[in-house]
Design an enzyme around this catalytic site. Sequence first.
Site, PDB file in Angstrom:
ATOM      1  N   VAL A  27       0.842  -1.205   0.000  1.00 41.38           N
ATOM      2  CA  VAL A  27       0.000   0.000   0.000  1.00 41.38           C
ATOM      3  C   VAL A  27       0.879   1.258   0.000  1.00 41.38           C
ATOM      4  O   VAL A  27       0.579   2.243  -0.661  1.00 41.38           O
ATOM      5  CB  VAL A  27      -0.959   0.004   1.226  1.00 41.38           C
ATOM      6  CG1 VAL A  27      -1.622   1.358   1.406  1.00 41.38           C
ATOM      7  CG2 VAL A  27      -2.006  -1.098   1.091  1.00 41.38           C
ATOM      8  N   GLU A  52       7.698 -20.347  19.397  1.00 45.30           N
ATOM      9  CA  GLU A  52       6.534 -21.008  20.026  1.00 45.30           C
ATOM     10  C   GLU A  52       5.985 -22.123  19.138  1.00 45.30           C
ATOM     11  O   GLU A  52       4.780 -22.401  19.142  1.00 45.30           O
ATOM     12  CB  GLU A  52       5.430 -19.996  20.349  1.00 45.30           C
ATOM     13  CG  GLU A  52       5.736 -19.092  21.520  1.00 45.30           C
ATOM     14  CD  GLU A  52       5.996 -19.848  22.804  1.00 45.30           C
ATOM     15  OE1 GLU A  52       5.130 -20.639  23.197  1.00 45.30           O
ATOM     16  OE2 GLU A  52       7.065 -19.664  23.387  1.00 45.30           O
TER      17      GLU A  52
HETATM   18  C1  LIG Z   1      13.838 -14.768  17.945  1.00 42.85           C
HETATM   19  C2  LIG Z   1      13.664 -16.128  18.524  1.00 42.85           C
HETATM   20  C3  LIG Z   1      13.296 -16.267  19.852  1.00 42.85           C
HETATM   21  C4  LIG Z   1      13.161 -17.529  20.422  1.00 42.85           C
HETATM   22  N1  LIG Z   1      12.895 -17.642  21.765  1.00 42.85           N
HETATM   23  C5  LIG Z   1      12.950 -18.861  22.347  1.00 42.85           C
HETATM   24  C6  LIG Z   1      12.870 -18.996  23.776  1.00 42.85           C
HETATM   25  O1  LIG Z   1      12.720 -18.016  24.505  1.00 42.85           O
HETATM   26  N2  LIG Z   1      12.973 -20.234  24.310  1.00 42.85           N
HETATM   27  C7  LIG Z   1      13.153 -21.350  23.550  1.00 42.85           C
HETATM   28  O2  LIG Z   1      13.232 -22.428  24.100  1.00 42.85           O
HETATM   29  N3  LIG Z   1      13.225 -21.250  22.194  1.00 42.85           N
HETATM   30  C8  LIG Z   1      13.141 -20.047  21.582  1.00 42.85           C
HETATM   31  N4  LIG Z   1      13.266 -19.926  20.218  1.00 42.85           N
HETATM   32  C9  LIG Z   1      13.494 -21.124  19.423  1.00 42.85           C
HETATM   33  C10 LIG Z   1      12.311 -21.485  18.547  1.00 42.85           C
HETATM   34  O3  LIG Z   1      11.277 -21.999  19.325  1.00 42.85           O
HETATM   35  C11 LIG Z   1      12.809 -22.463  17.475  1.00 42.85           C
HETATM   36  O4  LIG Z   1      13.643 -21.737  16.591  1.00 42.85           O
HETATM   37  C12 LIG Z   1      11.696 -23.143  16.719  1.00 42.85           C
HETATM   38  O5  LIG Z   1      10.989 -24.022  17.557  1.00 42.85           O
HETATM   39  C13 LIG Z   1      12.181 -23.899  15.499  1.00 42.85           C
HETATM   40  O6  LIG Z   1      13.249 -24.725  15.813  1.00 42.85           O
HETATM   41  P1  LIG Z   1      14.608 -24.681  14.929  1.00 42.85           P
HETATM   42  O7  LIG Z   1      14.996 -23.268  14.771  1.00 42.85           O
HETATM   43  O8  LIG Z   1      15.566 -25.610  15.541  1.00 42.85           O
HETATM   44  O9  LIG Z   1      14.147 -25.208  13.507  1.00 42.85           O
HETATM   45  P2  LIG Z   1      14.004 -26.752  13.052  1.00 42.85           P
HETATM   46  O10 LIG Z   1      13.276 -27.495  14.093  1.00 42.85           O
HETATM   47  O11 LIG Z   1      15.345 -27.240  12.668  1.00 42.85           O
HETATM   48  O12 LIG Z   1      13.102 -26.607  11.771  1.00 42.85           O
HETATM   49  C14 LIG Z   1      13.607 -26.137  10.508  1.00 42.85           C
HETATM   50  C15 LIG Z   1      12.440 -26.146   9.527  1.00 42.85           C
HETATM   51  O13 LIG Z   1      11.933 -27.491   9.388  1.00 42.85           O
HETATM   52  C16 LIG Z   1      10.558 -27.525   9.659  1.00 42.85           C
HETATM   53  N5  LIG Z   1      10.205 -28.775  10.335  1.00 42.85           N
HETATM   54  C17 LIG Z   1      10.827 -29.367  11.381  1.00 42.85           C
HETATM   55  N6  LIG Z   1      10.190 -30.497  11.735  1.00 42.85           N
HETATM   56  C18 LIG Z   1       9.129 -30.614  10.912  1.00 42.85           C
HETATM   57  C19 LIG Z   1       8.060 -31.568  10.756  1.00 42.85           C
HETATM   58  N7  LIG Z   1       7.938 -32.608  11.589  1.00 42.85           N
HETATM   59  N8  LIG Z   1       7.143 -31.379   9.779  1.00 42.85           N
HETATM   60  C20 LIG Z   1       7.243 -30.303   8.939  1.00 42.85           C
HETATM   61  N9  LIG Z   1       8.220 -29.377   9.023  1.00 42.85           N
HETATM   62  C21 LIG Z   1       9.142 -29.528  10.000  1.00 42.85           C
HETATM   63  C22 LIG Z   1      10.309 -26.334  10.578  1.00 42.85           C
HETATM   64  O14 LIG Z   1       8.952 -25.918  10.543  1.00 42.85           O
HETATM   65  C23 LIG Z   1      11.254 -25.298   9.984  1.00 42.85           C
HETATM   66  O15 LIG Z   1      10.637 -24.701   8.871  1.00 42.85           O
HETATM   67  C24 LIG Z   1      13.354 -18.678  19.630  1.00 42.85           C
HETATM   68  C25 LIG Z   1      13.717 -18.528  18.283  1.00 42.85           C
HETATM   69  C26 LIG Z   1      13.897 -17.287  17.736  1.00 42.85           C
HETATM   70  C27 LIG Z   1      14.344 -17.172  16.304  1.00 42.85           C
END
Ligand SMILES: Cc1cc2nc3c(=O)[nH]c(=O)nc-3n(C[C@H](O)[C@H](O)[C@H](O)COP(=O)(O)OP(=O)(O)OC[C@H]3O[C@@H](n4cnc5c(N)ncnc54)[C@H](O)[C@@H]3O)c2cc1C
Length: 380
Positions: free
Chosen positions: A336, A362
Amino acid sequence: MVDFSLTEEQKEIRELAKKFAQTEILPLARKFDETHEFPHEIFRKALEIGLLNVNIPAEYGGTGLGLMEEVLINEELGWACSGVAASMEVNNLSNWPILLSGSEETKKKFLPKIVEGWRGAYALSEPEAGSDVAGIQTTAKRDGDSYVINGSKQFITNGSVADFYCVFAYTDKAARYGGMSCFLVERGAKGVRVGKKEDKMGQRASDTVSMHFEDVHIPRANLLGKEGDGFSIAMRVFDRSRPAISAIAVGVARRAMEESIKYATERKAFGKPLYEQQGISFMIADMAINVEAARLLVWRSALMPETGEKCAKEAAIAKAFAADMVMKVTTDAVQVFGGYGYSREYPVEKLMRDAKIFAIYEGTSQIQRVIIARELFRPR
Ligand SMILES: Cc1cc2nc3c(=O)[nH]c(=O)nc-3n(C[C@H](O)[C@H](O)[C@H](O)COP(=O)(O)OP(=O)(O)OC[C@H]3O[C@@H](n4cnc5c(N)ncnc54)[C@H](O)[C@@H]3O)c2cc1C
């Protein structure tokens, strides 16, 4: 009967949060986005007027509000700056394990300190395990009257400013989900180390760091619930934290819509205001549809945990919808604004950067769909 009207008390709380967001957060949002600093002063003021730790019951000195009030507050805070709102929400998040599973002794030890200003962090994710919660490597071993914690946590919001951490660790790795436990670790404990701070795309007012726990001895009493309760605590917390975080996304999207309405009224093209081009007014009408729909899902999911109903699916639906919705609405808001939308001089590019994380933390949007599908196909 379904009733969407708010009580007088809820309206007052929402008004308090709205005023706080407009006067104390909005003027500083850009500064924190640029400097990546933690908003200490905002936290102090929020604590003073009762907008922090809203889930702590009055008997421990808290405001004792429900999840519905929490989501009303979060929408307003998210409207002004979702980085600040997410940081504030993490205090509620790290209170939940204590509220849900802490013994009376633990509640009396920790909750009054939190009400006085202690900050919490929630340490579940690890370098090798985010979505796959059972893949965590952190361990907690009994040693007399202590547990000894070893492991590293990744992406921990508020990690470098927290006074205590809810740490998830295996007490029995072979038992997988049934062998995970949740502990309270104080910042001052020997062996607790804050690691690298992430240089993030958005929500830069929130602090996101890695955390390291090296032979950290904590009292046995800091185990929440029993050994093996950790996974179930994490899931019960998600039922509450997902609506709360989704409300922040609703706030971001509502702000993007309001900025779009203002801009489309002021900016002219082809001799008339932008909103008189149907292509623009329909885009903004879609924003309104999406914001309203997400808010209703958030409100429903916020009301469910207090009724004791099973609500993992509803929390996941609200979170998945709000995360997709906020990305679409903020991307359209940039559209927009045309070229100005892409410039840091205008507010919508920050909203779009801030929006992306809702589909990641989350539980990612894929994981929400895994949960929803699992519930839909569960044999009855
Ligand atoms: C800014 C920020 C703040 C955060 N704060 C916190 C916090 O306070 N405490 C905490 O504990 N964590 C925190 N996190 C962590 C966050 O919860 C994780 O990054 C998130 O759960 C994803 O995990 P990962 O990054 O290891 O990705 P991965 O689990 O490695 O996933 C990578 C990709 O694969 C996909 N994927 C994985 N498994 C599957 C499946 N079974 N089916 C389909 N797709 C799948 C995911 O959706 C994603 O697209 C934070 C992350 C960020 C970036």
